[in-house]
Enzyme design. Structure first.
Site, PDB file in Angstrom:
ATOM      1  N   LYS A   3       0.839  -1.206   0.000  1.00  0.00           N
ATOM      2  CA  LYS A   3       0.000   0.000   0.000  1.00  0.00           C
ATOM      3  C   LYS A   3       0.869   1.249   0.000  1.00  0.00           C
ATOM      4  O   LYS A   3       0.658   2.178  -0.803  1.00  0.00           O
ATOM      5  CB  LYS A   3      -0.908  -0.005   1.217  1.00  0.00           C
ATOM      6  CG  LYS A   3      -1.779   1.233   1.341  1.00  0.00           C
ATOM      7  CD  LYS A   3      -2.229   1.496   2.761  1.00  0.00           C
ATOM      8  CE  LYS A   3      -1.101   2.099   3.581  1.00  0.00           C
ATOM      9  NZ  LYS A   3      -1.557   2.569   4.915  1.00  0.00           N
TER      10      LYS A   3
ATOM     11  N   CYS B  48     -26.535  -0.182  -1.827  1.00  0.00           N
ATOM     12  CA  CYS B  48     -25.579  -0.794  -0.890  1.00  0.00           C
ATOM     13  C   CYS B  48     -26.266  -1.944  -0.175  1.00  0.00           C
ATOM     14  O   CYS B  48     -27.245  -1.742   0.558  1.00  0.00           O
ATOM     15  CB  CYS B  48     -25.078   0.238   0.123  1.00  0.00           C
ATOM     16  SG  CYS B  48     -23.908  -0.446   1.327  1.00  0.00           S
TER      17      CYS B  48
END
Length: 464
Positions: free
Chosen positions: A293, A383
């Site tokens: 990351k 969602c």
């Protein structure tokens, strides 16, 4: 004399019954003696006759071992016998459960009704049914491609709108993200080093705390020699004492380990990379305390190398994309999430998606206490992880229709006649819009429309 003879016979009967020894347990052989037998004949003589003799089938359960032939016709009933243990008692062997007689066609209807009730009792799925990312193989070439999740662009655009002007605007990452903590007046080499240090400190640390630690390094990191300026650069990092460095970054998470990593990384940059940060993801990941990351974010940052090599996936990107169901199989690690996103997400979104979802996760889709009532995705049914109660409250606050039915029948009274019509209700419409459509779309048995005053239309829910 007669009385004496009766007394003797009675005494003989009691003596005979007293000497009879009953078996301690019931077996098939002991139960066979209770079978029906025709009077006046032996078992061997009556076995092949047409008389109603019992048949004993060994190897089956006790309930099925003794079956008696029936000469007269009886009503057909459904009998269900429950198998008993092998060594059952005679009392348990005779117990059966008899159900009332039900015709086959009636039974089929009852079964169908039960199945329909069970299906109707299941709660409907939340929101829309959306497909995750999935692999497809070309039959002609054998090439494997990954189809993106359904409605992903709509979800992406709504989140971006919330990040720019909605409830997710002004997140901490917008002003205190790692790519914004480098000093603008520093050299390009020093800005790259400062961005790398900010990323290394950000692990398990909030942006506000990380920004405070970086500010102390910029202002208080001692110069490496007299006359040199203080602040965060490679030379001052190499010269600072570990105890002083640990004090400066003492508020970040795992500061003891990070102090050691920073000193080791500074030495490797000086010895192996010409006092600059590496320009590849693989080389960056070889530094102590630097993971994929950090490497991808450092490569793509404007104060880094400004070269997008992959998606920077932190805990927010990993968590939120799994909540949305973007991955066919939920990813277990951020690295799995990164590979899954890079397989279908357009390359021009690789850099932006981290900024997008980190700010969204800091303001609306929080790790604890998500604000589903303020999220456009939850309000529009996009969602699958949205909390139903919060969404309902959010719709009420906005004056939106809570009903999810797309179409339902209602009774309408027009000039005394009651007819059935259908109304459409779509999510996201205000009550005024629904009322206006209801008055406009009334149709009565395909007769010519007759203009009537609005007061004559009385709409009420269908009585059940």
């Amino acid at each position: 004399m007669r009385t004496l003879r009766v007394a003797k016979e009675t005494s003989k009967y009691f003596d005979s019954s007293a000497t009879t020894v009953l078996p301690r347990r019931s077996t098939r052989s002991s139960l066979a003696r209770f079978a029906y037998r025709s009077s006046g004949a032996d078992d061997a003589n009556n076995h092949a006759d047409n008389a109603p003799a019992a048949e004993v089938t060994l190897g089956s359960d006790i309930e099925d071992a003794v079956t008696t032939a029936v000469t007269r016709k009886r009503k057909r009933t459904e009998t269900v016998t429950h198998p008993a243990p092998r060594r059952a008692t005679a009392t348990r062997a005779t117990k059966t459960e008899i159900k009332p007689n039900i015709k086959p066609e009636i039974k089929a209807e009852l079964d169908l009704d039960a199945a329909t009730e069970t299906k109707a009792a299941r709660p409907p799925p939340r929101g829309r049914v959306r497909k995750p990312a999935r692999k497809t193989t070309d039959a002609a070439t054998g090439a494997v491609t990954v189809e993106p999740p359904a409605d992903w662009e709509e979800v992406y655009d709504l989140v971006k709108a919330m990040r720019l002007t909605g409830p997710a605007a002004h997140a901490a990452v917008d002003t205190m993200g790692c790519d914004r903590l480098a000093r603008a007046d520093a050299s390009a080499r020093d800005r790259r080093f400062q961005t790398l240090v900010a990323l290394m400190l950000s692990s398990q640390t909030k942006d506000t705390v990380n920004a405070e630690a970086m500010a102390r390094l910029h202002a208080e990191l001692p110069p490496h020699k007299p006359g040199a300026p203080p602040g965060l650069n490679l030379e001052n990092m190499l010269a600072v004492e570990p105890a002083r460095l640990n004090e400066l970054i003492g508020k970040v998470g795992f500061h003891n380990n990070k102090t050691r990593y920073l000193k080791q990384t500074a030495a490797r940059l000086r010895d192996e990379f010409a006092s600059d940060i590496p320009h590849t993801v693989e080389a960056l990941c070889s530094l102590p305390g630097v993971g994929p990351k950090m490497a991808h974010l450092c490569m793509s940052a404007e104060n880094g190398w400004d070269s997008v090599q992959g998606v920077g996936v932190d805990v927010h990107v990993h968590r939120i994309t799994n909540l949305w169901g973007w991955h066919g199989t939920p990813s277990k690690t951020p690295e799995e999430t990164r590979r899954a996103l890079e397989s279908w997400l357009p390359r021009d979104r690789w850099k932006e998606i981290n900024w997008l979802l980190v700010g969204f996760g800091q303001t609306v889709c929080l790790p604890v206490g998500r604000k589903c009532g303020e999220c456009e995705l939850g309000l529009r049914g996009l969602c699958r992880a949205a909390e139903k109660g919060k969404v309902s409250e959010g719709r009420k606050r906005r004056g939106l229709v809570v009903k999810k039915e797309k179409e339902e029948e209602v009774k309408v009274k027009v000039e005394g006649d009651e007819v059935m019509v259908k109304k459409e209700v779509e999510e996201g419409e205000t009550e005024a819009v629904v009322e206006e459509r209801r008055e406009r779309d009334v149709v009565v048995n395909e007769e010519p429309l007759v203009e009537a005053p609005l007061g004559s239309l009385i709409v009420k829910a269908e009585e059940t």
